[in-house]
Design an enzyme around this catalytic site. Structure first.
Site, PDB file in Angstrom:
ATOM      1  N   GLU A 430      -9.629 -53.358  17.726  1.00 50.61           N
ATOM      2  CA  GLU A 430     -10.734 -52.509  18.180  1.00 50.61           C
ATOM      3  C   GLU A 430     -10.275 -51.067  18.378  1.00 50.61           C
ATOM      4  O   GLU A 430     -11.043 -50.135  18.124  1.00 50.61           O
ATOM      5  CB  GLU A 430     -11.333 -53.071  19.473  1.00 50.61           C
ATOM      6  CG  GLU A 430     -12.248 -54.258  19.273  1.00 50.61           C
ATOM      7  CD  GLU A 430     -11.496 -55.541  18.947  1.00 50.61           C
ATOM      8  OE1 GLU A 430     -12.105 -56.463  18.352  1.00 50.61           O
ATOM      9  OE2 GLU A 430     -10.299 -55.627  19.291  1.00 50.61           O
ATOM     10  N   HIS A 498     -17.929 -63.411  25.656  1.00 50.23           N
ATOM     11  CA  HIS A 498     -18.903 -62.988  24.644  1.00 50.23           C
ATOM     12  C   HIS A 498     -20.239 -62.538  25.225  1.00 50.23           C
ATOM     13  O   HIS A 498     -21.093 -62.053  24.478  1.00 50.23           O
ATOM     14  CB  HIS A 498     -19.165 -64.133  23.662  1.00 50.23           C
ATOM     15  CG  HIS A 498     -17.957 -64.588  22.917  1.00 50.23           C
ATOM     16  ND1 HIS A 498     -17.077 -65.500  23.438  1.00 50.23           N
ATOM     17  CD2 HIS A 498     -17.467 -64.239  21.706  1.00 50.23           C
ATOM     18  CE1 HIS A 498     -16.091 -65.718  22.576  1.00 50.23           C
ATOM     19  NE2 HIS A 498     -16.302 -64.949  21.519  1.00 50.23           N
TER      20      HIS A 498
END
Length: 692
Positions: A430, A498
């Site tokens: 990321e 998540h």
């Protein structure tokens, strides 16, 4: 290929001869600047931070003089001033910034050694950051933009330009270094990793950062990377290695890493006494000082003794002149610190599509209402597809967004239609995704990175923070308008990894606009405004709304765009104001059935529509804020504080919030349903406030 050249390496051929007189002058100039700061400006408390470049200076100058491409760019760190001098930065500019005066690199907002240099006529210095290793991935993004301009847009003026990133033996242990190395080598980008190995990361020896202390040797088996290694204090060897490495990257359009050993002749910073080095170590380092070696290399074969002295006298005079000019600059006006948090009318010099001449197509806030209702996934995909079709600067990147079409299917089919150069998968980093996007945006592209889930953005926190502050900390010299798509929130179930929302973290990072659409039409309008805007945007896509039947709307049209900071009144009422966003909007609508509720869907949280909220509260006298994020320090607390501060006298009941408790999102539906505000709980809260 590992090239370890001897100290007797020959000078380059006459066709590429080094301007040794210029090298000598700039090295002497750098030394005089360091000397002035260390003996007068720091003791006199005119400067707060100083990082000497002694020992690093000659090789950096040799490198800077090789950056002759129109679109070359270098990303340095706090010890990179010699490179800036070689690129043409006025020493008065450098000193003015170090003294915190108006103008300069940041108008007094950042440390004076954190440089930036927008240069429309030659090599630029990308905005530096105080974070170690933060320079690597934006440099990879710039390198990828060079290949994109040349290969996809046919811009031959980019075809031989390169990106250079400077780092030390400490920063090669950082996530940014390894991420950028992966990007550059898997994509074969024109990028030079220039590693100045002085043996210490502040006080930690390089053997703690890298096995054996030599990053070049450790990378000998790394595919797709050409390696160079040698002595950065030997003028002929350093010159030869630098020229060879730069030429390789220019001509091969492929990455290289050049490690040069150099001494750090002062402490990490002026305050560092180097007590961790013994006397023998310090003596050996001073014996490797490149300045006497440079003089011995040039005098008398290239320059006479008197010519060398003339250069030294000129450097001293120029530094004195620079000091006079720098000290004549005023301090920045205190209130000016509020400027340039966002694009406020004055165009930045570099970064984003607008300095490149982009003119946004006309838009409308009137949505087309006919046609089939589509879900949010389809609406976002259609918007991305259209903007890709009309703007060749737009590129999409992220994990699994290519052939798979994204884990939420938002980009399904876009790579097949627009090609792998415009919609492409990335390595699993990321930091690399966001940092690369920053570099591409600085080069004038419009990157749209996807972070698969909200929590996955955490490894990119430094790059996200740096991106948001670029415009402010460079005093509008640079900006990096990227549009980061982040799905998050609960779905059929939850879990701690998540289902996080935590939008407030982005709101608390200056410079970011934050959109949280609740339905397909709003998603289209806000995403289009983001893609045609001039600020970095977090575009939050709630997982529960991507295919929710309530969120389906007719496609509002290819010209539909919504302004940020304008709430949508979902329902008119006189009795209570309900402020909400995202997945809580349909729940609030259902819960308010039968009540006179004024329901506001904020749609964007930075900026948020304070005026609409305050006007509604002054009308109804009651305020309920409903959001999915945690209660403590959630964004509802900010709204409640503003209402209490500015509409207190209009209130007939306390301002109330209904949120998740302060726990991560649980997995099983029973637990999830208990923590997320539900229709019955919202309805109960409405009744309580109305009965107060």
């Amino acid at each position: 290929m590992l090239q370890a050249l001897s100290k007797q390496a020959p000078d380059p051929s006459p066709a590429t001869a080094i301007e040794w007189e210029k090298v000598a002058y700039l090295t002497l100039l750098s030394r005089e600047l360091d000397h002035l700061e260390e003996t007068e400006l720091i003791p006199g408390k005119q400067m707060l931070y100083q990082f000497s470049a002694r020992g690093h200076d000659m090789a950096q100058i040799l490198l800077g003089l090789q950056l002759t491409g129109r679109h070359d760019a270098a990303s340095g760190y706090y010890r990179s001033r010699p490179l800036l001098l070689a690129l043409g930065v006025d020493p008065a500019e450098a000193l003015g910034s170090a003294l915190g005066r108006a103008g300069g690199y940041s108008n007094g907002r950042d440390i004076g050694v954190v440089f930036n240099y927008p240069n429309p006529h030659g090599a630029s210095a990308l905005p530096m950051s105080g974070g170690v290793g933060a320079q690597y991935t934006p440099s990879a993004g710039w390198a990828q933009a060079l290949t994109y301009y040349a290969d996809q847009l046919g811009r031959l003026d980019y075809a031989s330009d390169i990106a250079v990133v400077l780092g030390g033996d400490g920063s090669v242990a950082s996530n940014g270094f390894w991420s950028a190395l992966t990007i550059a080598t898997t994509q074969q980008l024109p990028m030079l990793f220039y590693i100045e190995d002085n043996g210490y990361g502040i006080s930690v020896p390089s053997t703690t950062q890298t096995p054996g202390g030599n990053i070049a040797a450790n990378l000998a088996g790394w595919q797709g990377l050409t390696l160079y290694d040698g002595d950065g204090t030997s003028p002929p060897e350093a010159a030869h290695l630098i020229q060879t490495a730069v030429q390789h990257v220019r001509e091969r359009r492929a990455p290289a890493l050049l490690r040069l050993t150099v001494p750090r002749l002062q402490g990490h910073s002026f305050q560092d006494t180097q007590g961790y080095k013994d006397a023998d170590t310090l003596q050996k380092e001073w014996q490797r000082d490149p300045l006497p070696k440079l003089k011995a290399h040039l005098v008398p074969h290239v320059l006479s003794e008197s010519a060398w002295q003339a250069l030294a006298d000129r450097a001293l005079a120029d530094v004195k002149r620079a000091r006079t000019q720098a000290e004549a600059r005023p301090l920045a006006e205190p209130e000016s610190v509020l400027q340039h948090r966002f694009h406020d009318g004055d165009l930045q010099k570099m970064g984003g599509q607008y300095p490149q001449g982009y003119v946004a197509p006309p838009t409308t806030q009137h949505a087309q209402t006919g046609g089939q209702r589509i879900n949010m996934v389809t609406a976002i995909r259609k918007t991305l597809d259209h903007e890709l079709s009309i703007n060749d600067r737009v590129v999409l990147l992220g994990e699994d967004i290519g052939p798979k079409g994204g884990v939420h299917a938002v980009t399904l089919g876009l790579q097949q239609k627009h090609g792998a150069s415009r919609v492409f998968d990335t390595s699993l980093s990321e930091e690399g995704i966001i940092g690369r996007s920053v570099g591409m945006a600085l080069a004038g592209l419009v990157p749209v990175p996807e972070i698969q889930f909200r929590k996955y953005a955490e490894p990119a926190t430094e790059q996200l923070n740096d991106c948001g502050t670029i415009r402010w900390r460079t005093h509008n010299r640079f900006a990096a308008p990227i549009v980061v798509r982040i799905p998050g929130g609960f779905f059929k179930c939850g879990d701690p990894s998540h289902s996080q929302t935590n939008e407030v973290a982005f709101i608390h990072q200056p410079g970011w606009k934050v959109a949280v659409p609740s339905n397909a039409a709003d998603a289209v309008g806000l995403l289009r405004s983001a893609l045609r805007g001039n600020d970095p945007v977090i575009f939050f896509e709630h997982r529960a709304m991507l295919d929710h039947s309530w969120a389906r709307r007719p496609y509002p049209g290819d010209d539909y765009a919504l302004p940020f900071g304008q709430a949508h009144r979902c329902r008119e009422g006189e009795d209570i104001t309900i402020v909400t966003w995202g997945a809580m909007v349909p729940r609030c609508e259902e819960a308010a059935e039968g009540y006179g509720a004024d329901i506001l869907d904020l749609r964007t949280l930075m900026p948020w529509d304070r005026d609409a909220v305050l006007a509604s509260v002054r009308k109804t006298g009651r305020c309920l804020i409903v959001h999915e994020d945690l209660g403590t320090a959630g964004f509802g607390a900010e709204i409640a504080a503003v209402v209490a501060d500015e509409a207190f006298m209009a209130l007939d009941a306390p301002v109330s919030r209904l949120t998740m408790p302060d726990v991560p999102s649980p997995h099983t539906p029973a637990l999830l349903d208990w923590v997320v505000p539900s229709v019955p709980r919202i309805r109960k809260k409405i009744a309580e406030l109305l009965g107060f």
